[in-house]
Write a protein that holds these residues in place. Structure first.
Motif, PDB file in Angstrom:
ATOM      1  N   LYS A  65      55.103  56.082  60.626  1.00  0.00           N
ATOM      2  CA  LYS A  65      54.322  55.067  60.534  1.00  0.00           C
ATOM      3  C   LYS A  65      53.852  54.644  61.863  1.00  0.00           C
ATOM      4  O   LYS A  65      54.748  54.888  62.715  1.00  0.00           O
ATOM      5  CB  LYS A  65      55.080  53.692  60.104  1.00  0.00           C
ATOM      6  N   LEU A 104      45.917  49.574  63.601  1.00  0.00           N
ATOM      7  CA  LEU A 104      46.943  50.716  63.320  1.00  0.00           C
ATOM      8  C   LEU A 104      48.269  50.576  62.789  1.00  0.00           C
ATOM      9  O   LEU A 104      48.764  51.313  62.209  1.00  0.00           O
ATOM     10  CB  LEU A 104      46.831  51.694  64.559  1.00  0.00           C
ATOM     11  N   LYS A 127      50.414  51.701  59.615  1.00  0.00           N
ATOM     12  CA  LYS A 127      49.841  52.723  58.805  1.00  0.00           C
ATOM     13  C   LYS A 127      50.549  54.067  58.989  1.00  0.00           C
ATOM     14  O   LYS A 127      51.321  54.126  59.901  1.00  0.00           O
ATOM     15  CB  LYS A 127      48.344  52.707  59.264  1.00  0.00           C
ATOM     16  N   GLU A 128      50.191  54.917  58.164  1.00  0.00           N
ATOM     17  CA  GLU A 128      50.718  56.365  58.314  1.00  0.00           C
ATOM     18  C   GLU A 128      49.759  57.344  58.567  1.00  0.00           C
ATOM     19  O   GLU A 128      48.341  57.069  58.319  1.00  0.00           O
ATOM     20  CB  GLU A 128      51.457  56.659  57.030  1.00  0.00           C
ATOM     21  N   ASP A 183      45.998  58.054  56.790  1.00  0.00           N
ATOM     22  CA  ASP A 183      45.491  56.695  56.474  1.00  0.00           C
ATOM     23  C   ASP A 183      44.124  56.649  57.260  1.00  0.00           C
ATOM     24  O   ASP A 183      43.974  57.123  58.348  1.00  0.00           O
ATOM     25  CB  ASP A 183      46.325  55.481  56.640  1.00  0.00           C
ATOM     26  N   VAL A 217      41.733  53.676  58.647  1.00  0.00           N
ATOM     27  CA  VAL A 217      41.562  52.343  58.926  1.00  0.00           C
ATOM     28  C   VAL A 217      40.212  51.963  59.630  1.00  0.00           C
ATOM     29  O   VAL A 217      39.560  52.842  59.895  1.00  0.00           O
ATOM     30  CB  VAL A 217      42.585  51.910  60.175  1.00  0.00           C
ATOM     31  N   GLU A 267      35.431  53.098  61.705  1.00  0.00           N
ATOM     32  CA  GLU A 267      36.539  54.118  60.900  1.00  0.00           C
ATOM     33  C   GLU A 267      37.107  55.097  61.639  1.00  0.00           C
ATOM     34  O   GLU A 267      36.472  55.929  62.211  1.00  0.00           O
ATOM     35  CB  GLU A 267      35.746  54.647  59.688  1.00  0.00           C
ATOM     36  N   GLU A 318      40.703  57.914  61.281  1.00  0.00           N
ATOM     37  CA  GLU A 318      41.619  58.484  60.515  1.00  0.00           C
ATOM     38  C   GLU A 318      42.887  58.860  61.290  1.00  0.00           C
ATOM     39  O   GLU A 318      42.507  59.336  62.357  1.00  0.00           O
ATOM     40  CB  GLU A 318      41.209  59.718  59.704  1.00  0.00           C
ATOM     41  N   ILE A 319      44.104  58.542  61.110  1.00  0.00           N
ATOM     42  CA  ILE A 319      45.000  58.683  61.568  1.00  0.00           C
ATOM     43  C   ILE A 319      45.661  60.183  61.481  1.00  0.00           C
ATOM     44  O   ILE A 319      45.960  60.454  60.430  1.00  0.00           O
ATOM     45  CB  ILE A 319      46.303  57.688  61.279  1.00  0.00           C
TER      46      ILE A 319
END
Length: 158
Positions: free
Chosen positions: A85, A130, A133-134, A137, A139, A149, A151-152
Protein backbone atom coordinates in the motif's frame (compact mmCIF):
# COMPACT_ATOMS: atom_id res chain seq x y z
CA UNK A 1 -1.59 19.89 19.24
CA UNK A 2 -1.30 18.71 15.65
CA UNK A 3 1.74 16.65 14.73
CA UNK A 4 3.28 16.96 11.28
CA UNK A 5 4.71 13.85 9.59
CA UNK A 6 8.39 13.89 8.70
CA UNK A 7 10.76 11.25 7.39
CA UNK A 8 13.91 10.27 9.29
CA UNK A 9 15.99 11.94 6.56
CA UNK A 10 13.94 15.13 6.79
CA UNK A 11 14.45 15.32 10.54
CA UNK A 12 18.20 14.78 10.14
CA UNK A 13 18.39 17.54 7.53
CA UNK A 14 16.54 20.01 9.76
CA UNK A 15 18.68 19.11 12.79
CA UNK A 16 21.85 19.62 10.72
CA UNK A 17 20.63 23.03 9.52
CA UNK A 18 19.73 23.99 13.09
CA UNK A 19 23.17 22.96 14.31
CA UNK A 20 24.85 24.98 11.53
CA UNK A 21 22.75 28.05 12.27
CA UNK A 22 23.50 27.92 16.00
CA UNK A 23 27.20 27.05 15.87
CA UNK A 24 28.45 28.70 12.67
CA UNK A 25 26.07 31.31 11.26
CA UNK A 26 24.92 32.95 14.52
CA UNK A 27 28.46 33.51 15.90
CA UNK A 28 29.63 34.81 12.49
CA UNK A 29 26.83 37.40 12.38
CA UNK A 30 27.45 38.44 15.99
CA UNK A 31 31.10 39.04 15.08
CA UNK A 32 30.02 41.04 12.01
CA UNK A 33 27.76 43.22 14.17
CA UNK A 34 30.56 43.83 16.67
CA UNK A 35 32.96 44.75 13.85
CA UNK A 36 30.41 47.10 12.25
CA UNK A 37 29.82 48.81 15.61
CA UNK A 38 33.49 49.67 15.77
CA UNK A 39 33.12 51.76 12.61
CA UNK A 40 31.17 54.39 14.51
CA UNK A 41 27.84 56.08 13.68
CA UNK A 42 25.23 53.30 13.52
CA UNK A 43 22.57 55.40 11.77
CA UNK A 44 24.52 55.52 8.52
CA UNK A 45 26.40 52.24 8.87
CA UNK A 46 25.17 49.93 6.08
CA UNK A 47 27.31 47.00 7.28
CA UNK A 48 25.70 47.19 10.71
CA UNK A 49 22.16 47.27 9.31
CA UNK A 50 22.89 44.39 6.92
CA UNK A 51 24.35 42.29 9.73
CA UNK A 52 21.35 43.05 11.98
CA UNK A 53 18.98 42.05 9.19
CA UNK A 54 20.89 38.81 8.66
CA UNK A 55 20.79 38.16 12.41
CA UNK A 56 17.00 38.59 12.38
CA UNK A 57 16.72 36.10 9.53
CA UNK A 58 18.92 33.55 11.32
CA UNK A 59 17.04 33.88 14.62
CA UNK A 60 13.70 33.54 12.80
CA UNK A 61 14.89 30.44 10.97
CA UNK A 62 16.14 28.90 14.24
CA UNK A 63 12.72 29.45 15.84
CA UNK A 64 10.98 28.06 12.75
CA UNK A 65 13.07 24.87 12.73
CA UNK A 66 12.72 24.35 16.48
CA UNK A 67 8.94 24.71 16.16
CA UNK A 68 8.79 22.25 13.28
CA UNK A 69 10.92 19.69 15.13
CA UNK A 70 8.87 19.99 18.31
CA UNK A 71 5.62 19.42 16.38
CA UNK A 72 6.93 16.67 14.12
CA UNK A 73 6.09 13.00 14.09
CA UNK A 74 9.07 11.17 12.64
CA UNK A 75 8.02 8.13 10.64
CA UNK A 76 10.59 5.51 9.68
CA UNK A 77 9.11 3.72 6.68
CA UNK A 78 11.70 0.94 6.99
CA UNK A 79 10.17 -0.13 10.30
CA UNK A 80 6.69 -0.56 8.79
CA UNK A 81 5.98 -3.99 7.25
CA UNK A 82 5.75 -3.82 3.47
CA UNK A 83 2.09 -4.19 2.57
CA UNK A 84 2.08 -2.99 -1.03
CA UNK A 85 0.00 0.00 0.00
CA UNK A 86 1.01 3.60 -0.57
CA UNK A 87 1.91 5.12 2.80
CA UNK A 88 3.77 8.19 4.02
CA UNK A 89 7.43 7.80 3.09
CA UNK A 90 6.91 5.24 0.34
CA UNK A 91 8.27 5.65 -3.17
CA UNK A 92 5.60 5.20 -5.81
CA UNK A 93 5.91 4.65 -9.55
CA UNK A 94 2.78 5.84 -11.35
CA UNK A 95 1.81 5.80 -15.01
CA UNK A 96 -0.35 8.48 -16.62
CA UNK A 97 -3.12 6.45 -18.25
CA UNK A 98 -3.58 8.96 -21.10
CA UNK A 99 0.07 9.42 -22.09
CA UNK A 100 1.74 6.25 -20.70
CA UNK A 101 4.34 8.54 -19.10
CA UNK A 102 5.86 7.04 -15.98
CA UNK A 103 7.03 9.05 -12.98
CA UNK A 104 8.45 8.11 -9.57
CA UNK A 105 7.52 10.10 -6.46
CA UNK A 106 8.43 9.79 -2.81
CA UNK A 107 5.72 10.97 -0.43
CA UNK A 108 7.28 13.14 2.29
CA UNK A 109 6.41 15.88 4.78
CA UNK A 110 5.61 19.41 3.70
CA UNK A 111 9.06 20.78 4.58
CA UNK A 112 10.83 18.03 2.67
CA UNK A 113 8.90 18.37 -0.59
CA UNK A 114 11.04 19.09 -3.66
CA UNK A 115 9.44 18.42 -7.02
CA UNK A 116 12.83 18.58 -8.78
CA UNK A 117 13.97 15.65 -6.62
CA UNK A 118 10.59 13.87 -7.13
CA UNK A 119 9.60 14.29 -3.47
CA UNK A 120 5.98 15.39 -3.09
CA UNK A 121 4.21 16.63 0.00
CA UNK A 122 1.75 14.40 1.81
CA UNK A 123 -0.78 17.23 1.39
CA UNK A 124 -0.39 17.48 -2.41
CA UNK A 125 -3.35 16.37 -4.56
CA UNK A 126 -1.40 13.46 -6.07
CA UNK A 127 -0.23 12.16 -2.68
CA UNK A 128 -3.70 12.48 -1.15
CA UNK A 129 -5.14 10.45 -4.04
CA UNK A 130 -2.44 7.77 -3.75
CA UNK A 131 -2.43 7.20 0.04
CA UNK A 132 -3.98 3.86 0.96
CA UNK A 133 -4.07 2.53 -2.60
CA UNK A 134 -2.19 -0.56 -3.80
CA UNK A 135 -0.14 -1.62 -6.80
CA UNK A 136 -2.39 -1.97 -9.85
CA UNK A 137 -5.02 0.49 -8.59
CA UNK A 138 -6.09 3.37 -10.81
CA UNK A 139 -6.48 6.73 -9.10
CA UNK A 140 -8.08 9.90 -10.37
CA UNK A 141 -6.27 13.09 -9.36
CA UNK A 142 -8.09 16.39 -9.52
CA UNK A 143 -5.82 19.17 -10.75
CA UNK A 144 -6.61 22.79 -11.63
CA UNK A 145 -7.05 21.95 -15.31
CA UNK A 146 -9.33 18.93 -14.71
CA UNK A 147 -8.57 15.34 -13.78
CA UNK A 148 -5.78 12.91 -14.56
CA UNK A 149 -5.87 9.12 -14.23
CA UNK A 150 -2.81 7.33 -12.93
CA UNK A 151 -2.14 3.62 -12.48
CA UNK A 152 0.06 2.62 -9.56
CA UNK A 153 2.82 0.47 -11.05
CA UNK A 154 5.07 -0.09 -8.04
CA UNK A 155 5.23 0.77 -4.33
CA UNK A 156 8.60 0.66 -2.60
CA UNK A 157 9.33 0.97 1.12
CA UNK A 158 12.90 2.35 0.94
Amino acid sequence: MQKYPMTVEGEATLRAELQRLKTIDRPRVIASIAEAREHGDLKENAEYHAAREQQGFIEGRIQDIEGKLSNSQVIDIKSIPHSGKVLFGTTVTIINCATDASVVYRIVGEDEADIKANRISISSPIARALIGKEEGDVVIVTIPSGTVEYEIEEVQHI
